[in-house]
Motif scaffolding. Structure first.
Motif, PDB file in Angstrom:
ATOM      1  N   ALA A   1      -2.521   3.206  -9.048  1.00 45.81           N
ATOM      2  CA  ALA A   1      -3.751   2.581  -8.571  1.00 45.81           C
ATOM      3  C   ALA A   1      -3.774   1.101  -8.936  1.00 45.81           C
ATOM      4  O   ALA A   1      -4.320   0.279  -8.207  1.00 45.81           O
ATOM      5  CB  ALA A   1      -4.966   3.288  -9.157  1.00 45.81           C
ATOM      6  N   GLU A   2      -3.159   0.765 -10.097  1.00 49.59           N
ATOM      7  CA  GLU A   2      -3.161  -0.632 -10.530  1.00 49.59           C
ATOM      8  C   GLU A   2      -2.062  -1.404  -9.809  1.00 49.59           C
ATOM      9  O   GLU A   2      -1.111  -0.825  -9.284  1.00 49.59           O
ATOM     10  CB  GLU A   2      -2.975  -0.722 -12.045  1.00 49.59           C
ATOM     11  N   HIS A   3      -2.213  -2.702  -9.837  1.00 50.00           N
ATOM     12  CA  HIS A   3      -1.239  -3.555  -9.162  1.00 50.00           C
ATOM     13  C   HIS A   3      -0.119  -3.942 -10.120  1.00 50.00           C
ATOM     14  O   HIS A   3      -0.359  -4.296 -11.267  1.00 50.00           O
ATOM     15  CB  HIS A   3      -1.911  -4.823  -8.651  1.00 50.00           C
ATOM     16  N   THR A   4       1.121  -3.866  -9.648  1.00 48.99           N
ATOM     17  CA  THR A   4       2.270  -4.356 -10.404  1.00 48.99           C
ATOM     18  C   THR A   4       3.131  -5.209  -9.479  1.00 48.99           C
ATOM     19  O   THR A   4       3.343  -4.852  -8.313  1.00 48.99           O
ATOM     20  CB  THR A   4       3.127  -3.198 -10.956  1.00 48.99           C
ATOM     21  N   PRO A   5       3.632  -6.356  -9.964  1.00 49.67           N
ATOM     22  CA  PRO A   5       4.428  -7.241  -9.113  1.00 49.67           C
ATOM     23  C   PRO A   5       5.666  -6.571  -8.526  1.00 49.67           C
ATOM     24  O   PRO A   5       6.136  -6.965  -7.453  1.00 49.67           O
ATOM     25  CB  PRO A   5       4.808  -8.386 -10.060  1.00 49.67           C
ATOM     26  N   GLU A   6       6.210  -5.554  -9.225  1.00 45.67           N
ATOM     27  CA  GLU A   6       7.437  -4.914  -8.745  1.00 45.67           C
ATOM     28  C   GLU A   6       7.247  -4.215  -7.396  1.00 45.67           C
ATOM     29  O   GLU A   6       8.237  -3.889  -6.721  1.00 45.67           O
ATOM     30  CB  GLU A   6       7.944  -3.904  -9.777  1.00 45.67           C
ATOM     31  N   LEU A   7       6.007  -3.992  -6.996  1.00 47.44           N
ATOM     32  CA  LEU A   7       5.775  -3.393  -5.678  1.00 47.44           C
ATOM     33  C   LEU A   7       6.198  -4.323  -4.547  1.00 47.44           C
ATOM     34  O   LEU A   7       6.297  -3.896  -3.398  1.00 47.44           O
ATOM     35  CB  LEU A   7       4.288  -3.033  -5.523  1.00 47.44           C
ATOM     36  N   ARG A   8       6.449  -5.588  -4.853  1.00 47.22           N
ATOM     37  CA  ARG A   8       6.918  -6.545  -3.835  1.00 47.22           C
ATOM     38  C   ARG A   8       8.429  -6.420  -3.583  1.00 47.22           C
ATOM     39  O   ARG A   8       8.921  -6.855  -2.546  1.00 47.22           O
ATOM     40  CB  ARG A   8       6.631  -7.975  -4.293  1.00 47.22           C
ATOM     41  N   VAL A   9       9.146  -5.856  -4.538  1.00 49.68           N
ATOM     42  CA  VAL A   9      10.609  -5.905  -4.505  1.00 49.68           C
ATOM     43  C   VAL A   9      11.229  -5.191  -3.302  1.00 49.68           C
ATOM     44  O   VAL A   9      12.208  -5.691  -2.728  1.00 49.68           O
ATOM     45  CB  VAL A   9      11.188  -5.349  -5.826  1.00 49.68           C
ATOM     46  N   PRO A  10      10.728  -4.023  -2.865  1.00 51.44           N
ATOM     47  CA  PRO A  10      11.404  -3.331  -1.754  1.00 51.44           C
ATOM     48  C   PRO A  10      11.519  -4.144  -0.466  1.00 51.44           C
ATOM     49  O   PRO A  10      12.376  -3.855   0.365  1.00 51.44           O
ATOM     50  CB  PRO A  10      10.518  -2.090  -1.528  1.00 51.44           C
ATOM     51  N   LEU A  11      10.674  -5.165  -0.303  1.00 48.51           N
ATOM     52  CA  LEU A  11      10.769  -5.990   0.898  1.00 48.51           C
ATOM     53  C   LEU A  11      11.678  -7.194   0.688  1.00 48.51           C
ATOM     54  O   LEU A  11      11.775  -8.058   1.535  1.00 48.51           O
ATOM     55  CB  LEU A  11       9.378  -6.468   1.325  1.00 48.51           C
ATOM     56  N   SER A  12      12.353  -7.253  -0.452  1.00 50.30           N
ATOM     57  CA  SER A  12      13.259  -8.359  -0.729  1.00 50.30           C
ATOM     58  C   SER A  12      14.689  -7.836  -0.820  1.00 50.30           C
ATOM     59  O   SER A  12      15.297  -7.820  -1.889  1.00 50.30           O
ATOM     60  CB  SER A  12      12.867  -9.043  -2.051  1.00 50.30           C
ATOM     61  N   PRO A  13      15.255  -7.401   0.318  1.00 53.03           N
ATOM     62  CA  PRO A  13      16.605  -6.812   0.295  1.00 53.03           C
ATOM     63  C   PRO A  13      17.667  -7.876   0.125  1.00 53.03           C
ATOM     64  O   PRO A  13      17.380  -9.074   0.256  1.00 53.03           O
ATOM     65  CB  PRO A  13      16.711  -6.166   1.683  1.00 53.03           C
ATOM     66  N   PRO A  14      18.885  -7.480  -0.160  1.00 56.47           N
ATOM     67  CA  PRO A  14      19.973  -8.457  -0.184  1.00 56.47           C
ATOM     68  C   PRO A  14      20.069  -9.170   1.152  1.00 56.47           C
ATOM     69  O   PRO A  14      19.714  -8.623   2.190  1.00 56.47           O
ATOM     70  CB  PRO A  14      21.221  -7.597  -0.449  1.00 56.47           C
ATOM     71  N   ARG A  15      20.537 -10.379   1.103  1.00 63.87           N
ATOM     72  CA  ARG A  15      20.596 -11.193   2.315  1.00 63.87           C
ATOM     73  C   ARG A  15      21.738 -10.703   3.194  1.00 63.87           C
ATOM     74  O   ARG A  15      22.871 -11.150   3.109  1.00 63.87           O
ATOM     75  CB  ARG A  15      20.793 -12.661   1.926  1.00 63.87           C
ATOM     76  N   LEU A  16      21.411  -9.784   4.092  1.00 67.93           N
ATOM     77  CA  LEU A  16      22.436  -9.121   4.895  1.00 67.93           C
ATOM     78  C   LEU A  16      22.933  -9.988   6.043  1.00 67.93           C
ATOM     79  O   LEU A  16      23.950  -9.704   6.639  1.00 67.93           O
ATOM     80  CB  LEU A  16      21.876  -7.803   5.445  1.00 67.93           C
ATOM     81  N   VAL A  17      22.187 -11.030   6.382  1.00 64.09           N
ATOM     82  CA  VAL A  17      22.604 -11.908   7.476  1.00 64.09           C
ATOM     83  C   VAL A  17      22.916 -13.277   6.891  1.00 64.09           C
ATOM     84  O   VAL A  17      22.069 -14.142   6.836  1.00 64.09           O
ATOM     85  CB  VAL A  17      21.499 -12.031   8.545  1.00 64.09           C
ATOM     86  N   PRO A  18      24.119 -13.486   6.381  1.00 64.75           N
ATOM     87  CA  PRO A  18      24.444 -14.757   5.734  1.00 64.75           C
ATOM     88  C   PRO A  18      24.528 -15.885   6.746  1.00 64.75           C
ATOM     89  O   PRO A  18      24.647 -15.674   7.954  1.00 64.75           O
ATOM     90  CB  PRO A  18      25.817 -14.485   5.108  1.00 64.75           C
TER      91      PRO A  18
ATOM     92  N   HIS B   1       0.831  -1.209   0.000  1.00 66.62           N
ATOM     93  CA  HIS B   1       0.000   0.000   0.000  1.00 66.62           C
ATOM     94  C   HIS B   1       0.868   1.264   0.000  1.00 66.62           C
ATOM     95  O   HIS B   1       0.536   2.261  -0.655  1.00 66.62           O
ATOM     96  CB  HIS B   1      -0.933  -0.004   1.217  1.00 66.62           C
ATOM     97  N   TYR B   2       1.985   1.213   0.726  1.00 67.01           N
ATOM     98  CA  TYR B   2       2.870   2.377   0.793  1.00 67.01           C
ATOM     99  C   TYR B   2       3.453   2.697  -0.581  1.00 67.01           C
ATOM    100  O   TYR B   2       3.478   3.858  -1.004  1.00 67.01           O
ATOM    101  CB  TYR B   2       3.992   2.118   1.802  1.00 67.01           C
ATOM    102  N   MET B   3       3.909   1.668  -1.288  1.00 66.18           N
ATOM    103  CA  MET B   3       4.500   1.893  -2.603  1.00 66.18           C
ATOM    104  C   MET B   3       3.454   2.356  -3.606  1.00 66.18           C
ATOM    105  O   MET B   3       3.745   3.157  -4.496  1.00 66.18           O
ATOM    106  CB  MET B   3       5.184   0.617  -3.098  1.00 66.18           C
ATOM    107  N   GLN B   4       2.223   1.876  -3.484  1.00 66.19           N
ATOM    108  CA  GLN B   4       1.159   2.362  -4.364  1.00 66.19           C
ATOM    109  C   GLN B   4       0.928   3.853  -4.173  1.00 66.19           C
ATOM    110  O   GLN B   4       0.799   4.613  -5.135  1.00 66.19           O
ATOM    111  CB  GLN B   4      -0.136   1.593  -4.097  1.00 66.19           C
ATOM    112  N   ARG B   5       0.881   4.273  -2.892  1.00 64.19           N
ATOM    113  CA  ARG B   5       0.664   5.699  -2.611  1.00 64.19           C
ATOM    114  C   ARG B   5       1.861   6.528  -3.060  1.00 64.19           C
ATOM    115  O   ARG B   5       1.697   7.604  -3.650  1.00 64.19           O
ATOM    116  CB  ARG B   5       0.416   5.905  -1.116  1.00 64.19           C
TER     117      ARG B   5
END
Length: 507
Positions: free
Chosen positions: A377-394, A368-372
């Motif tokens: 208004a439409e849905h795009t799969p790329e809105l999921r990407v910000p929650l998929s950061p590099p794996r910082l805790v190997p 919802h934050y990325m949409q705003r």
């Protein structure tokens, strides 16, 4: 053109079904029929086309009540728990089984890992079949198949039958990897994706930890065969529950059943669905072969599937290195009993559970934050990407080599699996959003790579740790994980839409 005359010719062929078609309404008979129908079910354009009746049609799984949605989700979750538990329950008893059947170390690990090899090939068949015949029959058939061969594992008189039965049980168990994402995509809307995915994952994640814990106590106090007998009893219960509480969720199959019912009740053969009309001129063999080949075609021609498949495959391989070697670490490195070694798997489960709870809520919030923020208004799969950061805790278990306190090692595993799950959930949601009509096929394609990786990783892990030790061995894995994990979110964010648009049709 369509005629209202009862003896008129059938309507002209319709174009291929789209995602928008699947959100339309179940249409009732035409005014020329003698069957009384509410006005809301009529369609002036084509009264014989059976679709969903608007955005609020209760027959559409996305409009089901929350109770009904959670019922099918919980059935899948509990089924997934048992199937994942069976994949790891043997870990603490591998030594005992090896002694009884005179197996070398490679053969004993093979007895556990062969189950994972089957989960690579099962979804390639079972996932696409659910897009032809529906989720319900595939789930029921795979439940019974898994039960039969899991019972056979418990009665295996030699290593050959044990390994073969494990493979066949894994084939039946594998349907959950493709069906789960498909069913969640069927019944939950994109804005509900995070919470539904998190709640679904909670119970199966427990299975990966409960399996070695249960297996450890059974190996120490009774015969290892009870590992399979007890899980078979649970599976028999789940077979009964699924027949009562799991309804068909795949929209095209629901619509086709509605069309068949209307043809039967009215005697009018003109009722049809868009997908039924598209496949009418194809024989069953062609339809099924086209569906079964879809996951491999997606894997070969769709860069999004390739990228996410490789990333998730490496993560999955690391997970099964932990699950297959963690018990041995505590028995050999720390001198603990088999029963106590199994308890350390709780740290693995807690890391993934915490990530699921936190990640699910964050996923919906970020959506919802990325949409705003982007004004979309439409849905795009790329809105999921910000929650998929590099794996910082190997993944780090190096402290075990220096005999640090067990709590330090468990904390490291907790953080490693927390980071892996936080990164993995948005990637799975991305696939579900990017392939709404063929979610099971897309997930089957990535699961193929995941399982192929999880199968050999536990086989080479003992040799790696013997040569490099836990310190350098896990550092090597951590460096490779960072090399895979850092570029992926950046590629998806910048090029994801372009790659999806260029991908060839999945039909």
């Amino acid at each position: 053109m369509k005629s209202d005359n009862a003896n008129a010719m059938a309507p002209e062929p319709m174009p291929a079904v789209s995602a928008a078609d699947l959100e339309m309404a179940v249409i009732g008979p035409s005014p020329s029929n003698n069957v009384p129908v509410p006005a809301s079910t009529k369609d002036l354009a084509d009264p014989f086309l059976v679709t969903f009746n608007g955005p609020l049609d209760p027959e559409n799984p996305k409009n089901w009540s929350k109770g009904k949605k959670w019922a099918v989700t919980d059935v899948l979750s509990a089924t997934g728990f048992n199937r994942i538990m069976v994949s790891t329950i043997m870990a603490p008893a591998l030594g005992t089984i090896a002694n009884e059947f005179h197996m070398n170390s490679a053969e004993s690990v093979m007895a556990m890992s062969i189950y994972l090899l089957a989960t690579a090939f099962g979804p390639l068949l079972l996932g696409p079949l659910s897009e032809v015949y529906g989720r319900q029959p595939v789930l029921h058939a795979s439940n019974v198949w898994f039960l039969v061969w899991n019972v056979a594992c418990g009665f295996a008189p030699n290593k050959e039958l044990l390994i073969a039965a494990r493979f066949l049980a894994g084939f039946g168990a594998s349907s959950i990897y493709a069906l789960a994402g498909g069913v969640l995509s069927d019944v939950w809307r994109p804005e509900e994706r995070g919470n539904s995915l998190a709640m679904y994952l909670l119970i199966p994640i427990l299975g990966s930890a409960v399996g070695p814990i249960v297996g450890g106590f059974m190996a120490g106090r009774t015969t290892w065969r009870w590992m399979f007998w007890s899980t078979s009893i649970f599976q028999a219960v789940m077979v009964a529950v699924s027949f009562i509480s799991f309804w068909e969720t795949y929209g095209p199959v629901i619509l086709e059943r509605s069309a068949a019912r209307l043809r039967r009740e009215t005697g009018d053969e003109r009722y049809y669905t868009t997908i039924g009309r598209r496949d009418a001129k194809k024989n069953v063999g062609r339809v099924v072969s086209r569906a079964v080949s879809r996951p491999l075609r997606l894997l070969i021609f769709h860069p999004i599937i390739q990228l996410l498949g490789v990333i998730s495959a490496f993560q999955y391989g690391l997970l099964y290195i932990v699950l297959s070697t963690f018990s041995e670490l505590w028995t050999k490195q720390y001198g603990q009993s088999v029963e106590i070694s199994g308890l350390h798997y709780i740290a693995c489960a807690l890391g993934e559970i915490a990530a699921s709870v936190v990640g699910g809520r964050l996923m919906d919030y970020m959506y919802h934050y990325m949409q705003r923020r982007l004004g979309r208004a439409e849905h795009t799969p790329e809105l999921r990407v910000p929650l998929s950061p590099p794996r910082l805790v190997p993944l780090r278990l190096g402290g075990a080599e220096r005999h640090l306190h067990w709590a330090v090692v468990d904390a490291g595993v907790f953080l490693a699996l927390f980071g892996s799950q936080i990164q993995g959930m948005p990637q799975q949601a991305y696939l579900m959003d990017a392939y709404p009509e063929h979610t099971t096929s897309a997930l089957a394609a990535t699961q193929f790579l995941r399982s192929l990786t999880a199968f050999p990783f536990p086989l080479f892990a003992p040799a790696m740790y013997n040569s490099l030790g836990y310190g350098w061995g896990n550092s090597l894995l951590a460096f490779v994980a960072l090399a895979f994990g850092v570029p992926a979110p950046m590629i998806l964010w910048r090029y994801g839409k372009r790659l999806r648009e260029k991908a060839s049709s999945s039909y």
